[in-house]
Motif scaffolding. Structure first.
Motif: not given
Length: 340
Positions: A86-91, A176-189, A230-234, A271-275
């Motif tokens: 999901p979209a998230q803030r990453v330190s 000082a801690l620097s954070s970035v904000y990442l968009p939601a990502m879907h990666l299929t391999i 392969i279900a779409p999270r959106q 169900e196997r939904i991610e936490n």
């Protein structure tokens, strides 16, 4: 070279650690819990597009994962993954610590990301982190988790102060801690759809008495039921696990598609939904009665068709773990696929 590490190789190593950690949550690859805050900056040539830069780094990560055996004995043609975040803030601390060793004297820094927050603060490979913001990282288990929790709890720009032992001498390192904000990502391999319908499909004979299954299959044709993820999270669709088909536990273990006679079938699904998508913790999640952890789904399997099963997250009930109100099993997709 920086602190004995080649910069591109170090960047790939940290990316691989972060990526492998994501794969481990899907049960596909195992990774040591050694990477703390994993935003890695790509420094490819300025002439490359964003897509080319991401592709370049991903290719290097996949090469390293395959060469180091992260996928076991699977051939490259059979590797298929679906990774969602999901979209998230990453330190962006950018520090690789050794959590595999006893941290009785602190966490040893194995490497720092070039240009990352840790390097800008003055942390170096070989440092031993004794404490962070007054919290000891020595003498107890879970030191890496404590460091991660402290970093993740700070807002962007929050103050970090480390007690460090370097070359046998105590020092203070802060910044000082620097954070970035990442968009939601879907990666299929890989070709997940093909593997969902073909890979390791169990025959109908394994799911019902042999004579009845053979007769039914001959008269009505056959199809497949698959819990390949392969279900779409959106669409609020997540991984699920088929526990039984018509009252029989399917197998062998690890199979993701099951061949059955065309017609109606009753499934028991978990169900196997991610936490990260839920509003409660694993303790509450696991407190449900065994009878509440599985739900029943009836599917009508058409001949020469693969029916894909998923867990639908009920957005308005994502915090209601009692009775499993937060999810329902669904047959979300059907794909034409010859069944022989």
């Amino acid at each position: 070279m920086t602190n004995g590490f080649n910069r591109p190789a170090l960047r790939r190593t940290l990316l691989a650690a972060a990526f492998a950690a994501s794969l481990a949550t899907l049960g596909t690859a195992q990774a040591d819990d050694t990477a703390t805050s994993a935003t890695v900056r790509v420094r490819s040539g300025a002439s490359l597009t964003v897509e080319q830069r991401v592709s370049e780094e991903l290719r290097a990560v996949m090469t390293e994962l395959i060469e180091t055996g992260a996928f076991g004995d699977q051939s490259p043609q059979r590797i298929a993954l679906d990774v969602d975040t999901p979209a998230q803030r990453v330190s962006n601390l950018g520090v690789l610590v050794d959590s595999a060793r006893d941290a009785h004297d602190g966490l040893r820094v194995l490497a720092v990301t070039p240009g990352g927050g840790g390097e800008r603060m003055g942390l170096r490979a070989g440092d031993v982190l004794v404490a962070v913001n007054g919290t000891s990282l020595a003498g107890a288990g879970g030191a890496a988790a404590s460091l991660r929790q402290t970093v993740d709890s700070l807002p962007n720009g929050g103050a970090l102060a480390f007690d460090v032992r370097r070359d046998g001498r105590a020092q203070k390192v802060s910044g000082a801690l620097s954070s970035v904000y990442l968009p939601a990502m879907h990666l299929t391999i890989g070709n997940g759809k093909q593997l969902a319908s073909n890979a390791g499909a169990t025959t109908a004979a394994a799911l019902a008495p042999a004579t009845a299954a053979a007769t039914s299959s001959a008269e009505q044709g056959c199809g497949r039921i698959s819990d390949y993820d392969i279900a779409p999270r959106q669409q609020q669709l997540h991984a699920a696990k088929i526990m039984s088909i018509d009252g029989v536990t399917p197998g062998p273990s690890g199979t993701k598609a099951y061949r059955v006679a065309a017609g109606m079938h009753t499934l028991k699904v978990a169900e196997r939904i991610e936490n990260s998508y839920l509003s409660f913790n694993d303790r509450e999640r696991n407190a449900a009665l065994a009878s509440e952890r599985y739900k029943t789904l009836t599917v009508d399997v058409a001949p020469d068709t693969t029916t894909l099963i998923a867990a639908h997250l009920n957005e308005d009930k994502r915090s209601e773990w009692q009775g499993g109100a937060y999810w329902n099993p669904v047959a979300w997709k059907q794909s034409a696929e010859a069944c022989r």
